[in-house]
Design a protein around this motif. Structure first.
Motif, PDB file in Angstrom:
ATOM      1  N   TYR A   1      -3.753   5.706  -1.803  1.00 42.35           N
ATOM      2  CA  TYR A   1      -4.695   5.902  -0.699  1.00 42.35           C
ATOM      3  C   TYR A   1      -4.450   7.260  -0.056  1.00 42.35           C
ATOM      4  CZ  TYR A   1      -6.295   1.057  -0.849  1.00 42.35           C
ATOM      5  OH  TYR A   1      -6.856  -0.131  -1.247  1.00 42.35           O
ATOM      6  N   LEU A   2      -5.538   7.886   0.376  1.00 43.10           N
ATOM      7  CA  LEU A   2      -5.464   9.195   1.011  1.00 43.10           C
ATOM      8  C   LEU A   2      -6.031   9.094   2.429  1.00 43.10           C
ATOM      9  CD1 LEU A   2      -7.014  11.333  -1.886  1.00 43.10           C
ATOM     10  CD2 LEU A   2      -4.603  10.682  -1.595  1.00 43.10           C
TER      11      LEU A   2
ATOM     12  N   MET B   1       0.842  -1.197   0.000  1.00 40.11           N
ATOM     13  CA  MET B   1       0.000   0.000   0.000  1.00 40.11           C
ATOM     14  C   MET B   1       0.879   1.248   0.000  1.00 40.11           C
ATOM     15  SD  MET B   1      -2.883   1.290   2.751  1.00 40.11           S
ATOM     16  CE  MET B   1      -4.077   0.072   2.201  1.00 40.11           C
ATOM     17  N   THR B   2       0.429   2.278  -0.707  1.00 39.22           N
ATOM     18  CA  THR B   2       1.086   3.587  -0.688  1.00 39.22           C
ATOM     19  C   THR B   2       0.088   4.611  -0.172  1.00 39.22           C
ATOM     20  OG1 THR B   2       0.465   3.999  -3.012  1.00 39.22           O
ATOM     21  CG2 THR B   2       2.614   2.992  -2.601  1.00 39.22           C
ATOM     22  N   LEU B   3       0.561   5.536   0.662  1.00 39.74           N
ATOM     23  CA  LEU B   3      -0.358   6.394   1.414  1.00 39.74           C
ATOM     24  C   LEU B   3       0.084   7.853   1.398  1.00 39.74           C
ATOM     25  CD1 LEU B   3      -2.727   6.756   3.441  1.00 39.74           C
ATOM     26  CD2 LEU B   3      -1.096   6.175   5.266  1.00 39.74           C
ATOM     27  N   SER B   4      -0.871   8.717   1.079  1.00 40.43           N
ATOM     28  CA  SER B   4      -0.672  10.164   1.194  1.00 40.43           C
ATOM     29  C   SER B   4      -1.546  10.677   2.336  1.00 40.43           C
ATOM     30  CB  SER B   4      -1.069  10.878  -0.107  1.00 40.43           C
ATOM     31  OG  SER B   4      -0.256  10.467  -1.183  1.00 40.43           O
ATOM     32  N   ILE B   5      -0.916  11.281   3.335  1.00 41.65           N
ATOM     33  CA  ILE B   5      -1.641  11.856   4.473  1.00 41.65           C
ATOM     34  C   ILE B   5      -1.818  13.343   4.196  1.00 41.65           C
ATOM     35  CG2 ILE B   5      -1.625  12.236   6.969  1.00 41.65           C
ATOM     36  CD1 ILE B   5       0.204   9.737   7.149  1.00 41.65           C
ATOM     37  N   CYS B   6      -3.054  13.787   4.118  1.00 36.89           N
ATOM     38  CA  CYS B   6      -3.393  15.127   3.639  1.00 36.89           C
ATOM     39  C   CYS B   6      -4.009  15.941   4.773  1.00 36.89           C
ATOM     40  CB  CYS B   6      -4.372  15.041   2.479  1.00 36.89           C
ATOM     41  SG  CYS B   6      -3.800  14.042   1.081  1.00 36.89           S
ATOM     42  N   ILE B   7      -3.373  17.050   5.117  1.00 34.59           N
ATOM     43  CA  ILE B   7      -3.838  17.843   6.251  1.00 34.59           C
ATOM     44  C   ILE B   7      -3.960  19.312   5.844  1.00 34.59           C
ATOM     45  CG2 ILE B   7      -3.367  18.556   8.631  1.00 34.59           C
ATOM     46  CD1 ILE B   7      -1.840  15.933   8.986  1.00 34.59           C
ATOM     47  N   PRO B   8      -5.187  19.812   5.700  1.00 32.99           N
ATOM     48  CA  PRO B   8      -5.372  21.245   5.465  1.00 32.99           C
ATOM     49  C   PRO B   8      -5.172  22.005   6.773  1.00 32.99           C
ATOM     50  CG  PRO B   8      -7.501  20.146   5.615  1.00 32.99           C
ATOM     51  CD  PRO B   8      -6.458  19.073   5.739  1.00 32.99           C
ATOM     52  N   ILE B   9      -4.504  23.141   6.695  1.00 29.37           N
ATOM     53  CA  ILE B   9      -4.189  23.919   7.900  1.00 29.37           C
ATOM     54  C   ILE B   9      -4.824  25.293   7.794  1.00 29.37           C
ATOM     55  CG2 ILE B   9      -2.345  24.889   9.329  1.00 29.37           C
ATOM     56  CD1 ILE B   9      -0.447  22.831   8.110  1.00 29.37           C
ATOM     57  N   TYR B  10      -5.424  25.726   8.908  1.00 27.17           N
ATOM     58  CA  TYR B  10      -5.886  27.108   8.989  1.00 27.17           C
ATOM     59  C   TYR B  10      -5.720  27.593  10.427  1.00 27.17           C
ATOM     60  CZ  TYR B  10      -8.538  31.367   8.368  1.00 27.17           C
ATOM     61  OH  TYR B  10      -8.908  32.701   8.322  1.00 27.17           O
ATOM     62  N   ASN B  11      -4.740  28.465  10.619  1.00 32.97           N
ATOM     63  CA  ASN B  11      -4.488  29.111  11.916  1.00 32.97           C
ATOM     64  C   ASN B  11      -4.306  28.120  13.066  1.00 32.97           C
ATOM     65  OD1 ASN B  11      -4.547  31.657  10.775  1.00 32.97           O
ATOM     66  ND2 ASN B  11      -6.704  32.009  11.240  1.00 32.97           N
ATOM     67  N   ASN B  12      -3.621  27.004  12.807  1.00 29.49           N
ATOM     68  CA  ASN B  12      -3.315  26.034  13.846  1.00 29.49           C
ATOM     69  C   ASN B  12      -1.848  25.638  13.771  1.00 29.49           C
ATOM     70  OD1 ASN B  12      -5.517  24.431  15.631  1.00 29.49           O
ATOM     71  ND2 ASN B  12      -6.498  25.360  13.848  1.00 29.49           N
TER      72      ASN B  12
ATOM     73  N   ILE C   1      -9.433   7.006   2.249  1.00 30.05           N
ATOM     74  CA  ILE C   1     -10.177   6.806   1.007  1.00 30.05           C
ATOM     75  C   ILE C   1      -9.230   6.441  -0.135  1.00 30.05           C
ATOM     76  CG2 ILE C   1     -10.062   9.291   0.456  1.00 30.05           C
ATOM     77  CD1 ILE C   1     -12.884   9.023  -0.780  1.00 30.05           C
ATOM     78  N   LYS C   2      -9.700   5.579  -1.022  1.00 29.96           N
ATOM     79  CA  LYS C   2      -8.945   5.302  -2.244  1.00 29.96           C
ATOM     80  C   LYS C   2      -8.925   6.568  -3.104  1.00 29.96           C
ATOM     81  CE  LYS C   2     -10.347   0.426  -2.434  1.00 29.96           C
ATOM     82  NZ  LYS C   2     -11.159  -0.572  -3.173  1.00 29.96           N
ATOM     83  N   LYS C   3      -7.758   6.882  -3.650  1.00 30.64           N
ATOM     84  CA  LYS C   3      -7.649   8.115  -4.439  1.00 30.64           C
ATOM     85  C   LYS C   3      -8.569   8.071  -5.658  1.00 30.64           C
ATOM     86  CE  LYS C   3      -4.457  11.359  -6.574  1.00 30.64           C
ATOM     87  NZ  LYS C   3      -3.055  11.710  -6.905  1.00 30.64           N
ATOM     88  N   GLU C   4      -8.696   6.915  -6.277  1.00 33.06           N
ATOM     89  CA  GLU C   4      -9.559   6.820  -7.454  1.00 33.06           C
ATOM     90  C   GLU C   4     -11.022   7.082  -7.099  1.00 33.06           C
ATOM     91  OE1 GLU C   4      -9.349   2.960  -9.177  1.00 33.06           O
ATOM     92  OE2 GLU C   4      -9.834   1.901  -7.319  1.00 33.06           O
ATOM     93  N   VAL C   5     -11.424   6.712  -5.885  1.00 32.48           N
ATOM     94  CA  VAL C   5     -12.785   6.991  -5.425  1.00 32.48           C
ATOM     95  C   VAL C   5     -12.953   8.484  -5.167  1.00 32.48           C
ATOM     96  CG1 VAL C   5     -14.428   6.618  -3.534  1.00 32.48           C
ATOM     97  CG2 VAL C   5     -13.131   4.694  -4.476  1.00 32.48           C
ATOM     98  N   PHE C   6     -11.965   9.086  -4.498  1.00 28.86           N
ATOM     99  CA  PHE C   6     -12.021  10.528  -4.250  1.00 28.86           C
ATOM    100  C   PHE C   6     -12.162  11.293  -5.563  1.00 28.86           C
ATOM    101  CE2 PHE C   6     -10.514  14.782  -3.725  1.00 28.86           C
ATOM    102  CZ  PHE C   6     -10.898  15.163  -2.445  1.00 28.86           C
ATOM    103  N   ASN C   7     -11.362  10.936  -6.550  1.00 24.75           N
ATOM    104  CA  ASN C   7     -11.393  11.650  -7.822  1.00 24.75           C
ATOM    105  C   ASN C   7     -12.705  11.452  -8.572  1.00 24.75           C
ATOM    106  OD1 ASN C   7      -8.859  12.805  -7.556  1.00 24.75           O
ATOM    107  ND2 ASN C   7      -7.805  11.080  -8.508  1.00 24.75           N
TER     108      ASN C   7
END
Length: 302
Positions: free
Chosen positions: A83-84, A1-12, A162-168
């Motif tokens: 994977y995301l 498995m390959t994994l991208s951990i995605c974290i949006p940041i706003y004032n934290n 989530i699977k990236k292909e599903v997200f897209n």
């Protein structure tokens, strides 16, 4: 498995979170990356930018705020792996096996989307933060068994795998510019496409306790978004089934009671806010407050 951990940041400041995630991922036998994307913050940029010193961490600053939907799409576009894992920036894993638990569940279940759930600290915060904390404990912190009874209804962007292909295939609706219910629409779209959902007991702790005034303003914004979503969708049955406040508004409208009930609720609004700002905020009162807001919004559109 390959994994991208995605974290949006706003004032934290996400230093503690990313150090923990980095520790956990370094113990895994898979390729991974951690993508931090700052959505036009006014603070904590120096601390967060230093996190690129950790292995496989990428930090990206956006010059202006693009919103909750657009930044998650942009994170997915940046991600290189299959994977995301999305996490909000005000979270912290409750388990040292947090990442491992998600991977294990994905490999054993074959699910397209996996949701770990919420956790709230049991120590009571100061009165000005009580409404958000009470709401979290009563409405968001649920076991996987409870959430799996209505899997799509319990979808949240708080932390999900989530699977990236599903997200897209689905993606977040970037026409929703304000706060709220972009996750409702995303979950509804995945339900419509019949993707496989799985809830597991792998929560993250919600760290940011919002002040009551701020939470009520966000609630108003989210209900405006909810009404936009409802109006845009031709098949309204699923949304009515899944979202209680919409069902009540629809019932009042069909019964020709929308205006008189809205008038009554508006006159009670000060009482609602007084209760919700007190040391004992009631969820029933919060439901009435939300119904009042949605009634007003729906009448404005006529």
């Amino acid at each position: 498995m390959t994994l991208s951990i995605c974290i949006p940041i706003y004032n934290n400041n996400v230093s503690s979170l990313i150090q923990e995630i980095s520790t956990q991922t370094s113990q895994l036998s898979c390729n991974y990356e951690i993508i931090l994307m700052d959505d036009g913050s006014q603070c904590h940029k120096p601390e967060n930018s230093q996190l690129t010193n950790l292995p496989n961490v990428q930090y990206i600053e956006l010059s202006s705020n693009i919103g909750r939907s657009a930044i998650r799409n942009k994170l997915a576009d940046t991600a290189q792996y299959d994977y995301l894992l999305f996490m909000d920036c005000d979270t912290f894993p409750t388990s040292s096996q947090f990442i491992h638990n998600y991977i294990e569940a994905a490999e054993s279940s074959g699910a397209d989307v996996i949701i770990g759930g919420y956790h709230y600290k049991k120590e009571k915060p100061a009165e000005e933060y009580l409404l958000r904390w009470t709401y979290g404990l009563n409405r968001e912190e649920k076991s996987a068994a409870e959430r799996n009874q209505h899997p799509f209804r319990s979808f949240s962007t708080f932390n999900f795998f989530i699977k990236k292909e599903v997200f897209n295939h689905v993606r977040f609706d970037e026409t929703l510019k304000e706060y709220g219910h972009e996750d409702t629409l995303f979950g509804w779209d995945m339900k419509r496409h019949q993707f496989k959902f799985l809830h597991i007991d792998n929560p993250a702790t919600h760290l940011a306790y919002e002040k009551t005034d701020d939470f009520l303003e966000k609630t108003k914004s989210s209900l405006k978004n909810l009404w936009i979503i409802y109006q845009k969708n031709n098949d309204k049955k699923d949304l009515l089934q899944d979202i209680k406040v919409l069902r009540y508004q629809s019932f009042l409208q069909k019964s020709y009671l929308l205006r008189p009930i809205s008038y009554l609720l508006s006159h009670l609004e000060k009482y609602f806010i007084r209760n919700l700002s007190s040391e004992n905020p009631q969820m029933f009162i919060f439901d009435l407050y939300k119904l009042n807001v949605l009634c007003k919004v729906s009448l404005e559109k006529k």
